[in-house]
Each structure stands twice: as C-alpha cells, then as structure tokens.
Design an enzyme around this catalytic site. Sequence first.
Site, PDB file in Angstrom:
ATOM      1  N   GLU A 233      15.170  68.554  59.707  1.00 13.57           N
ATOM      2  CA  GLU A 233      13.741  68.237  59.769  1.00 13.57           C
ATOM      3  C   GLU A 233      12.890  69.492  59.570  1.00 13.57           C
ATOM      4  O   GLU A 233      11.912  69.491  58.827  1.00 13.57           O
ATOM      5  CB  GLU A 233      13.394  67.603  61.125  1.00 13.57           C
TER       6      GLU A 233
ATOM      7  N   CYS B 185      12.404  69.953  66.881  1.00 11.50           N
ATOM      8  CA  CYS B 185      11.856  69.414  65.632  1.00 11.50           C
ATOM      9  C   CYS B 185      10.633  68.547  65.906  1.00 11.50           C
ATOM     10  O   CYS B 185       9.664  68.567  65.141  1.00 11.50           O
ATOM     11  CB  CYS B 185      12.911  68.627  64.865  1.00 11.50           C
TER      12      CYS B 185
ATOM     13  N   GLU C 263      23.865  75.352  59.357  1.00  7.15           N
ATOM     14  CA  GLU C 263      24.422  75.975  60.561  1.00  7.15           C
ATOM     15  C   GLU C 263      24.829  77.418  60.298  1.00  7.15           C
ATOM     16  O   GLU C 263      24.854  77.882  59.158  1.00  7.15           O
ATOM     17  CB  GLU C 263      25.614  75.135  61.068  1.00  7.15           C
TER      18      GLU C 263
ATOM     19  N   CYS D 126      15.459  66.168  67.182  1.00  2.81           N
ATOM     20  CA  CYS D 126      15.616  66.855  68.464  1.00  2.81           C
ATOM     21  C   CYS D 126      14.248  67.298  68.981  1.00  2.81           C
ATOM     22  O   CYS D 126      13.249  67.238  68.263  1.00  2.81           O
ATOM     23  CB  CYS D 126      16.560  68.053  68.307  1.00  2.81           C
TER      24      CYS D 126
HETATM   25 ZN    ZN Z   1      16.009  69.400  65.244  1.00  2.78          ZN
END
Ligand code: ZN
Length: 160
Positions: A75, A115, A64, A112
């Site tokens: 990922e 990804c 992050e 997500c």
């Molecule tokens: Zn992701």
Amino acid sequence: MKEIEIKTTLEVFDSFEELPDDIQELMRQSMDARDKAYAPYSEFMVGAALLLENGKVVLGNNQENACYPSGLCAERTAIYYAGASFPEVPILKMALSAKSLKYQLLTPTPPCGACRQAIAEYELKQKTPIQIYFMGETGKVVKSESLVNLLPLTFDSSYL
Ligand code: ZN
C-alpha cells in the site's frame, strides 16, 4: 466516565465475481502486482492497484528486506509512488489483494495500521475519500468508502 461507541460501515461482496467490472479490472491488476512481490521472508504477497483521477493506475507490492523494518508494504509502495509521480492528482480507488505461499488465504486482508495512517494522510491532503477494496487470495471482498472507516480517531496535522 461515560462510554462512547464508534461505529463503522463496510460492504462485503461474496466473491471477486460480484464486484463491478471496473473494480474487477483494478483488482486483477492488484493481483498481478501481488504475484511480483518480493517477500522471501514472510512468503506473504500483497498487491495494491490505485486508480487516479487522471485514469492512470499505479501499482505497488510488498518489498521485504533481510533487515525487516527496512521493507515496505504494498500500500505504501504504491501510494508514495503516486504521491511522487502525480502529486496533484487525487486517488479515487485502491484495490488490495494478498496471498500466502504457505496456505490458502480466504480472509479479506486489510491494510496494516501503518498503511492506514499513510493512506489517511493522502485522503486529508486531497480532501476526497479513497475507496478501498481488499481481499485475500480468493473469497469475500470488503469495500470501505473511505479510509476513515478503517481508522477511527485518525491522528492528523490538527494535533500538531
Ligand atoms: Zn502496511
């Protein structure tokens, strides 16, 4: 107008212990990577372990940033490392694990949307499916035989 139905098939394991031994080992490596994630803002830790055809395992975790969009998911951290280091080696399997530092995450946590799109690119590039296993901190584990099962109507280079 007519309606179309899109079906997808996933397998669900009741627990980590129900996974085949080789997948348990890959998932364990994913958990180790997860616990090293840099996630001070979301406190949501994700690990990825990729098994390549040459036997190498590539790890990734979320990184992050105070400028949120500059961070990256586990990922993509892993798959881009694999693409950079072993560009000609197919990715066979991917084990994903997630954990929140704020509550106990019992729900299998899928990649997500961004990804999924990134993984789709690598499946298309290597022309073979990537098996994806994902779980939360504990509890059920979901298996997808291919990224395609997680991203129907995939956008690819054929549209360009
Ligand atoms: Zn992701």
